[in-house]
Design a protein around this motif. Structure first.
Motif, PDB file in Angstrom:
ATOM      1  N   PRO A  14       0.806  -1.235   0.000  1.00  0.00           N
ATOM      2  CA  PRO A  14       0.000   0.000   0.000  1.00  0.00           C
ATOM      3  C   PRO A  14       0.836   1.280   0.000  1.00  0.00           C
ATOM      4  O   PRO A  14       0.348   2.331  -0.412  1.00  0.00           O
ATOM      5  N   THR A  15       2.094   1.203   0.451  1.00  0.00           N
ATOM      6  CA  THR A  15       2.925   2.399   0.464  1.00  0.00           C
ATOM      7  C   THR A  15       3.202   2.905  -0.954  1.00  0.00           C
ATOM      8  O   THR A  15       3.455   4.093  -1.148  1.00  0.00           O
ATOM      9  N   PHE A  16       3.152   2.005  -1.946  1.00  0.00           N
ATOM     10  CA  PHE A  16       3.353   2.419  -3.329  1.00  0.00           C
ATOM     11  C   PHE A  16       2.252   3.391  -3.751  1.00  0.00           C
ATOM     12  O   PHE A  16       2.517   4.422  -4.382  1.00  0.00           O
ATOM     13  N   ARG A  17       1.010   3.078  -3.381  1.00  0.00           N
ATOM     14  CA  ARG A  17      -0.106   3.955  -3.701  1.00  0.00           C
ATOM     15  C   ARG A  17       0.032   5.300  -2.994  1.00  0.00           C
ATOM     16  O   ARG A  17      -0.233   6.360  -3.578  1.00  0.00           O
ATOM     17  N   GLU A  18       0.464   5.254  -1.743  1.00  0.00           N
ATOM     18  CA  GLU A  18       0.645   6.492  -0.985  1.00  0.00           C
ATOM     19  C   GLU A  18       1.728   7.369  -1.615  1.00  0.00           C
ATOM     20  O   GLU A  18       1.580   8.594  -1.693  1.00  0.00           O
ATOM     21  N   GLU A  19       2.799   6.759  -2.081  1.00  0.00           N
ATOM     22  CA  GLU A  19       3.874   7.521  -2.713  1.00  0.00           C
ATOM     23  C   GLU A  19       3.396   8.155  -4.017  1.00  0.00           C
ATOM     24  O   GLU A  19       3.753   9.301  -4.323  1.00  0.00           O
ATOM     25  N   LEU A  20       2.601   7.420  -4.777  1.00  0.00           N
ATOM     26  CA  LEU A  20       2.056   7.987  -6.007  1.00  0.00           C
ATOM     27  C   LEU A  20       1.151   9.179  -5.708  1.00  0.00           C
ATOM     28  O   LEU A  20       1.172  10.187  -6.424  1.00  0.00           O
ATOM     29  N   LEU A  21       0.349   9.055  -4.670  1.00  0.00           N
ATOM     30  CA  LEU A  21      -0.534  10.153  -4.292  1.00  0.00           C
ATOM     31  C   LEU A  21       0.265  11.377  -3.875  1.00  0.00           C
ATOM     32  O   LEU A  21      -0.092  12.517  -4.193  1.00  0.00           O
ATOM     33  N   ASN A  22       1.335  11.160  -3.146  1.00  0.00           N
ATOM     34  CA  ASN A  22       2.185  12.278  -2.720  1.00  0.00           C
ATOM     35  C   ASN A  22       2.849  12.954  -3.917  1.00  0.00           C
ATOM     36  O   ASN A  22       3.085  14.165  -3.922  1.00  0.00           O
ATOM     37  N   TYR A  23       3.127  12.157  -4.940  1.00  0.00           N
ATOM     38  CA  TYR A  23       3.796  12.671  -6.132  1.00  0.00           C
ATOM     39  C   TYR A  23       2.819  13.379  -7.073  1.00  0.00           C
ATOM     40  O   TYR A  23       3.181  14.324  -7.768  1.00  0.00           O
ATOM     41  N   SER A  24       1.578  12.910  -7.089  1.00  0.00           N
ATOM     42  CA  SER A  24       0.618  13.396  -8.074  1.00  0.00           C
ATOM     43  C   SER A  24       0.251  14.850  -7.839  1.00  0.00           C
ATOM     44  O   SER A  24       0.318  15.370  -6.727  1.00  0.00           O
ATOM     45  N   HIS A  25      -0.147  15.511  -8.926  1.00  0.00           N
ATOM     46  CA  HIS A  25      -0.581  16.906  -8.872  1.00  0.00           C
ATOM     47  C   HIS A  25      -1.765  17.075  -9.811  1.00  0.00           C
ATOM     48  O   HIS A  25      -1.645  16.919 -11.009  1.00  0.00           O
ATOM     49  N   ARG A  26      -2.935  17.367  -9.204  1.00  0.00           N
ATOM     50  CA  ARG A  26      -4.152  17.579 -10.000  1.00  0.00           C
ATOM     51  C   ARG A  26      -4.440  16.415 -10.942  1.00  0.00           C
ATOM     52  O   ARG A  26      -4.761  16.597 -12.110  1.00  0.00           O
ATOM     53  N   ARG A  27      -4.294  15.219 -10.442  1.00  0.00           N
ATOM     54  CA  ARG A  27      -4.665  13.984 -11.145  1.00  0.00           C
ATOM     55  C   ARG A  27      -3.729  13.621 -12.301  1.00  0.00           C
ATOM     56  O   ARG A  27      -3.945  12.634 -12.969  1.00  0.00           O
ATOM     57  N   HIS A  28      -2.716  14.414 -12.563  1.00  0.00           N
ATOM     58  CA  HIS A  28      -1.832  14.131 -13.690  1.00  0.00           C
ATOM     59  C   HIS A  28      -0.601  13.374 -13.224  1.00  0.00           C
ATOM     60  O   HIS A  28       0.537  13.793 -13.447  1.00  0.00           O
ATOM     61  N   THR A  29      -0.827  12.241 -12.574  1.00  0.00           N
ATOM     62  CA  THR A  29       0.262  11.461 -12.007  1.00  0.00           C
ATOM     63  C   THR A  29       1.173  10.903 -13.088  1.00  0.00           C
ATOM     64  O   THR A  29       2.399  10.982 -12.989  1.00  0.00           O
ATOM     65  N   LEU A  30       0.598  10.342 -14.126  1.00  0.00           N
ATOM     66  CA  LEU A  30       1.375   9.635 -15.142  1.00  0.00           C
ATOM     67  C   LEU A  30       1.871  10.562 -16.259  1.00  0.00           C
ATOM     68  O   LEU A  30       2.809  10.222 -16.963  1.00  0.00           O
ATOM     69  N   ARG A  31       1.204  11.677 -16.437  1.00  0.00           N
ATOM     70  CA  ARG A  31       1.658  12.716 -17.374  1.00  0.00           C
ATOM     71  C   ARG A  31       1.865  12.185 -18.795  1.00  0.00           C
ATOM     72  O   ARG A  31       2.886  12.459 -19.423  1.00  0.00           O
ATOM     73  N   ILE A  32       0.911  11.403 -19.280  1.00  0.00           N
ATOM     74  CA  ILE A  32       1.027  10.924 -20.664  1.00  0.00           C
ATOM     75  C   ILE A  32      -0.274  11.193 -21.429  1.00  0.00           C
ATOM     76  O   ILE A  32      -0.632  10.459 -22.345  1.00  0.00           O
ATOM     77  N   SER A  33      -0.967  12.277 -21.067  1.00  0.00           N
ATOM     78  CA  SER A  33      -2.228  12.588 -21.739  1.00  0.00           C
ATOM     79  C   SER A  33      -2.024  12.935 -23.207  1.00  0.00           C
ATOM     80  O   SER A  33      -2.967  12.840 -24.004  1.00  0.00           O
ATOM     81  N   ASN A  34      -0.812  13.334 -23.585  1.00  0.00           N
ATOM     82  CA  ASN A  34      -0.518  13.659 -24.987  1.00  0.00           C
ATOM     83  C   ASN A  34       0.331  12.586 -25.667  1.00  0.00           C
ATOM     84  O   ASN A  34       0.894  12.819 -26.734  1.00  0.00           O
ATOM     85  N   PHE A  35       0.401  11.415 -25.044  1.00  0.00           N
ATOM     86  CA  PHE A  35       1.247  10.346 -25.580  1.00  0.00           C
ATOM     87  C   PHE A  35       0.772   9.885 -26.952  1.00  0.00           C
ATOM     88  O   PHE A  35      -0.424   9.694 -27.187  1.00  0.00           O
ATOM     89  N   LYS A  36       1.707   9.707 -27.870  1.00  0.00           N
ATOM     90  CA  LYS A  36       1.406   9.082 -29.149  1.00  0.00           C
ATOM     91  C   LYS A  36       2.683   8.455 -29.702  1.00  0.00           C
ATOM     92  O   LYS A  36       3.788   8.933 -29.460  1.00  0.00           O
ATOM     93  N   ASP A  37       2.501   7.376 -30.400  1.00  0.00           N
ATOM     94  CA  ASP A  37       3.614   6.641 -30.999  1.00  0.00           C
ATOM     95  C   ASP A  37       3.246   6.365 -32.450  1.00  0.00           C
ATOM     96  O   ASP A  37       2.353   5.576 -32.739  1.00  0.00           O
ATOM     97  N   ASP A  38       3.948   7.024 -33.377  1.00  0.00           N
ATOM     98  CA  ASP A  38       3.640   6.853 -34.788  1.00  0.00           C
ATOM     99  C   ASP A  38       4.713   6.066 -35.526  1.00  0.00           C
ATOM    100  O   ASP A  38       4.859   6.182 -36.741  1.00  0.00           O
ATOM    101  N   THR A  39       5.445   5.222 -34.774  1.00  0.00           N
ATOM    102  CA  THR A  39       6.512   4.442 -35.399  1.00  0.00           C
ATOM    103  C   THR A  39       5.985   3.298 -36.260  1.00  0.00           C
ATOM    104  O   THR A  39       6.714   2.765 -37.086  1.00  0.00           O
ATOM    105  N   SER A  40       4.725   2.905 -36.024  1.00  0.00           N
ATOM    106  CA  SER A  40       4.117   1.836 -36.815  1.00  0.00           C
ATOM    107  C   SER A  40       2.605   1.950 -36.706  1.00  0.00           C
ATOM    108  O   SER A  40       2.089   2.584 -35.781  1.00  0.00           O
ATOM    109  N   PRO A  41       1.864   1.329 -37.627  1.00  0.00           N
ATOM    110  CA  PRO A  41       0.394   1.362 -37.528  1.00  0.00           C
ATOM    111  C   PRO A  41      -0.120   0.778 -36.212  1.00  0.00           C
ATOM    112  O   PRO A  41      -1.073   1.296 -35.630  1.00  0.00           O
ATOM    113  N   LEU A  42       0.509  -0.303 -35.730  1.00  0.00           N
ATOM    114  CA  LEU A  42       0.096  -0.894 -34.463  1.00  0.00           C
ATOM    115  C   LEU A  42       0.312   0.086 -33.316  1.00  0.00           C
ATOM    116  O   LEU A  42      -0.568   0.277 -32.470  1.00  0.00           O
ATOM    117  N   ALA A  43       1.475   0.712 -33.285  1.00  0.00           N
ATOM    118  CA  ALA A  43       1.775   1.662 -32.208  1.00  0.00           C
ATOM    119  C   ALA A  43       0.798   2.830 -32.231  1.00  0.00           C
ATOM    120  O   ALA A  43       0.348   3.303 -31.178  1.00  0.00           O
TER     121      ALA A  43
END
Length: 263
Positions: A14-43
């Protein structure tokens, strides 16, 4: 990476979740809302689903922040004399219920995706498309998400039953919020039924036991909604009120033991 984070949230310390919460800011914990990979059709096909999956995981953390417990780790006790297990939302006070149900509904909203007719420019659904449809890793992640939807909806369902029980004791301000929650629950039940219909066609769900979502929840009797709306017009601004007799109009059967995701 996201699957590792998800499984650690579900099964790790459970400490992993607590650490993520401490790190997070305004719900943008993972910061990949603009992620895209155009290296292949599958990606490219997978990129949209990855962004939506990340939003779900971030909302999962936010829900934990509000509820103060992990929805998936919750062990559902059997109520005295009850045939099925009940969630703690069935016993919450009105104040806690009005705080926790919106958080659970927002988590379910992230799970089943944004609604095209409300947010067309943000449309994304936890349904893989194109080449992503047959991707094993996405199917595995979707199985984790699908399993969690069962407990999330169980919690919302028990909370709505509790909400209806106490609705006619609420002040006007709380009753307005409660009616909004009630109406949203009906819409989400319909959306969730569509999501389940989609998932039932996938190999990953062949051994899953899906809850039964009854049509009466999608379209509650107009007379019942009218009674709730009429009460709001007459409800006091503050203080206690005399409870009226209310007939509980629905209850969704839920499997006592949610299905397991294979390792």
């Amino acid at each position: 990476m996201l699957i590792v984070i998800h499984r650690t949230l579900r099964e790790g310390d459970p400490t992993f979740r607590e650490e993520l919460l401490n790190y997070s800011h305004r719900r943008h914990t993972l910061r990949i809302s603009n992620f895209k990979d155009d290296t292949s059709p599958l990606a490219w096909d997978c990129s949209g689903w990855v962004r939506t999956y990340a939003l779900f995981l971030e909302e999962r953390l936010e829900c934990y922040r509000v509820l103060k417990y992990d929805i998936e780790a919750e062990r559902l006790p059997k109520a005295s004399g009850a045939a099925s297990r009940t969630h703690r939302t069935r016993m919450l006070s009105g104040e806690d219920l009005l705080e926790q149900l919106p958080a659970l509904q927002q988590l379910l909203f992230r799970l089943i995706g944004c609604q095209r007719r409300y947010l067309p420019y943000l449309f994304s659904v936890l349904q893989p498309e194109g080449a992503a449809y047959s991707n094993y890793l996405i199917h595995y992640a979707l199985a984790l998400v699908l399993k969690e939807s069962f407990k999330i909806y169980c919690a919302i369902n028990d909370g709505i039953i509790n909400l209806v029980d106490m609705f006619f004791e609420m002040t006007r301000h709380d009753a307005v919020k409660a009616l909004n929650i009630y109406n949203r629950a009906g819409q989400q039940a319909e959306n969730l039924a569509e999501f389940y219909d989609y998932c039932k066609g996938l190999e990953l769900a062949r051994n899953f036991q899906f809850p039964t979502l009854r049509q009466i929840l999608f379209q509650p009797p107009p007379s019942f909604l009218a009674t709730m709306e009429e009460y709001i017009k007459e409800a006091p601004q503050s203080g206690s009120v005399q409870k009226k007799l209310v007939i509980l109009i629905y209850r969704i059967p839920f499997p006592n033991t949610p299905p397991q995701v294979g390792e």
